[in-house]
Design an enzyme around this catalytic site. Sequence first.
Site, PDB file in Angstrom:
ATOM      1  N   ASP A 135      19.146 -11.458 -30.319  1.00  0.00           N
ATOM      2  CA  ASP A 135      18.110 -11.893 -31.262  1.00  0.00           C
ATOM      3  C   ASP A 135      18.453 -11.348 -32.639  1.00  0.00           C
ATOM      4  O   ASP A 135      19.604 -11.021 -32.901  1.00  0.00           O
ATOM      5  CB  ASP A 135      16.748 -11.444 -30.734  1.00  0.00           C
ATOM      6  CG  ASP A 135      15.611 -12.291 -31.269  1.00  0.00           C
ATOM      7  OD1 ASP A 135      15.858 -13.197 -32.076  1.00  0.00           O
ATOM      8  OD2 ASP A 135      14.457 -12.040 -30.877  1.00  0.00           O
ATOM      9  N   HIS A 136      17.462 -11.237 -33.496  1.00  0.00           N
ATOM     10  CA  HIS A 136      17.703 -10.861 -34.891  1.00  0.00           C
ATOM     11  C   HIS A 136      18.885  -9.914 -35.065  1.00  0.00           C
ATOM     12  O   HIS A 136      18.917  -8.844 -34.466  1.00  0.00           O
ATOM     13  CB  HIS A 136      16.475 -10.169 -35.479  1.00  0.00           C
ATOM     14  CG  HIS A 136      15.271 -11.050 -35.469  1.00  0.00           C
ATOM     15  ND1 HIS A 136      14.030 -10.608 -35.874  1.00  0.00           N
ATOM     16  CD2 HIS A 136      15.114 -12.344 -35.103  1.00  0.00           C
ATOM     17  CE1 HIS A 136      13.162 -11.599 -35.752  1.00  0.00           C
ATOM     18  NE2 HIS A 136      13.781 -12.663 -35.287  1.00  0.00           N
TER      19      HIS A 136
ATOM     20  N   HIS B 180      15.061 -12.679 -25.109  1.00  0.00           N
ATOM     21  CA  HIS B 180      15.516 -12.403 -26.472  1.00  0.00           C
ATOM     22  C   HIS B 180      15.730 -10.902 -26.539  1.00  0.00           C
ATOM     23  O   HIS B 180      14.755 -10.153 -26.502  1.00  0.00           O
ATOM     24  CB  HIS B 180      14.422 -12.742 -27.496  1.00  0.00           C
ATOM     25  CG  HIS B 180      14.202 -14.206 -27.712  1.00  0.00           C
ATOM     26  ND1 HIS B 180      13.239 -14.673 -28.589  1.00  0.00           N
ATOM     27  CD2 HIS B 180      14.818 -15.295 -27.206  1.00  0.00           C
ATOM     28  CE1 HIS B 180      13.283 -16.004 -28.600  1.00  0.00           C
ATOM     29  NE2 HIS B 180      14.221 -16.404 -27.770  1.00  0.00           N
TER      30      HIS B 180
ATOM     31  N   HIS C  93       6.645 -17.385 -25.826  1.00  0.00           N
ATOM     32  CA  HIS C  93       7.156 -16.267 -26.632  1.00  0.00           C
ATOM     33  C   HIS C  93       5.984 -15.338 -26.958  1.00  0.00           C
ATOM     34  O   HIS C  93       4.905 -15.802 -27.299  1.00  0.00           O
ATOM     35  CB  HIS C  93       7.760 -16.826 -27.925  1.00  0.00           C
ATOM     36  CG  HIS C  93       8.515 -15.825 -28.729  1.00  0.00           C
ATOM     37  ND1 HIS C  93       7.900 -14.866 -29.507  1.00  0.00           N
ATOM     38  CD2 HIS C  93       9.851 -15.618 -28.876  1.00  0.00           C
ATOM     39  CE1 HIS C  93       8.835 -14.124 -30.095  1.00  0.00           C
ATOM     40  NE2 HIS C  93      10.021 -14.559 -29.728  1.00  0.00           N
TER      41      HIS C  93
ATOM     42  N   TYR D 123      19.426 -14.144 -38.667  1.00  0.00           N
ATOM     43  CA  TYR D 123      20.215 -15.155 -37.963  1.00  0.00           C
ATOM     44  C   TYR D 123      21.594 -15.416 -38.556  1.00  0.00           C
ATOM     45  O   TYR D 123      22.077 -16.536 -38.561  1.00  0.00           O
ATOM     46  CB  TYR D 123      19.403 -16.454 -37.834  1.00  0.00           C
ATOM     47  CG  TYR D 123      18.277 -16.294 -36.836  1.00  0.00           C
ATOM     48  CD1 TYR D 123      18.536 -16.426 -35.475  1.00  0.00           C
ATOM     49  CD2 TYR D 123      16.990 -15.954 -37.234  1.00  0.00           C
ATOM     50  CE1 TYR D 123      17.531 -16.233 -34.541  1.00  0.00           C
ATOM     51  CE2 TYR D 123      15.971 -15.769 -36.303  1.00  0.00           C
ATOM     52  CZ  TYR D 123      16.257 -15.911 -34.963  1.00  0.00           C
ATOM     53  OH  TYR D 123      15.271 -15.720 -34.025  1.00  0.00           O
TER      54      TYR D 123
ATOM     55  N   CYS E  19      10.763 -11.166 -25.177  1.00  0.00           N
ATOM     56  CA  CYS E  19      11.347 -10.801 -26.469  1.00  0.00           C
ATOM     57  C   CYS E  19      11.134  -9.305 -26.707  1.00  0.00           C
ATOM     58  O   CYS E  19      10.013  -8.857 -26.943  1.00  0.00           O
ATOM     59  CB  CYS E  19      10.720 -11.626 -27.590  1.00  0.00           C
ATOM     60  SG  CYS E  19      11.331 -11.142 -29.214  1.00  0.00           S
TER      61      CYS E  19
HETATM   62  C1  DNO Z   1      11.896 -15.373 -34.376  1.00  0.00           C
HETATM   63  C2  DNO Z   1      11.734 -16.197 -33.190  1.00  0.00           C
HETATM   64  C3  DNO Z   1      10.403 -16.923 -33.143  1.00  0.00           C
HETATM   65  C4  DNO Z   1      10.364 -17.838 -31.967  1.00  0.00           C
HETATM   66  C5  DNO Z   1       9.053 -18.583 -31.790  1.00  0.00           C
HETATM   67  C6  DNO Z   1       9.042 -19.294 -30.469  1.00  0.00           C
HETATM   68  O1  DNO Z   1      12.965 -14.962 -34.704  1.00  0.00           O
HETATM   69  O2  DNO Z   1      11.923 -15.450 -32.049  1.00  0.00           O
HETATM   70  O3  DNO Z   1      10.238 -17.641 -34.319  1.00  0.00           O
HETATM   71  O4  DNO Z   1      11.357 -18.801 -32.091  1.00  0.00           O
HETATM   72  O5  DNO Z   1       7.977 -17.741 -31.854  1.00  0.00           O
HETATM   73  O6  DNO Z   1       8.082 -20.286 -30.491  1.00  0.00           O
END
Ligand code: DNO
Length: 344
Positions: A306-307, A261, A196, A320, A234
Amino acid sequence: MKMTFRWYGEGDSISLQYIKQIPNMSGVVTAVYDTPVGGVWEESKIARLKSLCDKAGLEMEVIESVPVHEDIKLGKPFRDKLIANYAQTIRNLGKFGVKCICYNFMPVFDWFRTDLHYVQANGAECLAYKEADFRKLDKRNLRLPGWDESYTPEQLSGLLKEYEGMTHEQLFENLVYFLKGVLPACDETGINMAIHPDDPPWDIFGLPRIVGREADYDRLFAAVPNKHNGITFCTGSLGAGRFNDLPKMAAKYADRIYFAHLRQLKFVNETDFYENGHQTNCGSVDIYAIVKALVENGFDGYVRPDHGRNIWGEDGKPGYGLYDRALGAAYLNGMFEAVEKDRK
Ligand code: DNO
């Protein structure tokens, strides 16, 4: 692509059944949360998660994250034992059909925002980053929710001290050493490691960060060409760096991107941004161009919204909650369907 959804295990307020009700949901992205960092994940714990997923009709092919112990990042003598434990966790996960492990190599802190409850004009709540607020933080006494780990002030200052003087090159060497130690377990099980990016993709609190821009990936793949050494792409993390050209990177690394992501952020000035609905016209990240670049270059990995914002009165874990991530999944499903059909 396979659409997935992050699920924080049995402690998550969002049920597997609700996740399954989102159209096109193939599986969840989850983790064993009660093994201390550095320990081996027991098969019985993995088996329990897997059987819950099976019952809900969801796959469990992606793990986020198996965290990397700080002693590995620091390159301390004890790291070999910790790396062997990590490799054993990979083997154990392989027995339950896991295909991809998301991890990061950020010293001390994981992702970072200055505000977890930024209220937008329409009443939605989201995560935000404001440079002026960041500068005001006292790094010896940080207590921000959201991190997978939280430290006591003593632990934190001890750790920060250990990192003093560490260069980007040393941290990178420690990453390469770690990968060379765990990749044999990936060769055996077929599991892909997907690093990531640093979030935000620059050094914070004087700590070096080494996975945030194109040159970093070029260096990483040159040093460790093994195909199981891959990326979690991401868009929120990489997109916070204005220097990154995301569609270009998505195209260039598509065959190393095992997990995407996809999320949106909107810059309000040169440095500050807040997170927003997933759609391209909601922010500064061109989701359409990124999806197109991925698909046209043969991406065939896992995707997750993602978020998300907290909307419709939901009081979910920041980033989340259910509703906005479900909207994000629906949008991304439509986007992939259109782009994939156009390609054929
Ligand atoms: C946040 C996530 C991160 C991710 C870590 C992977 O929302 O994308 O916390 O899980 O960095 O190790």
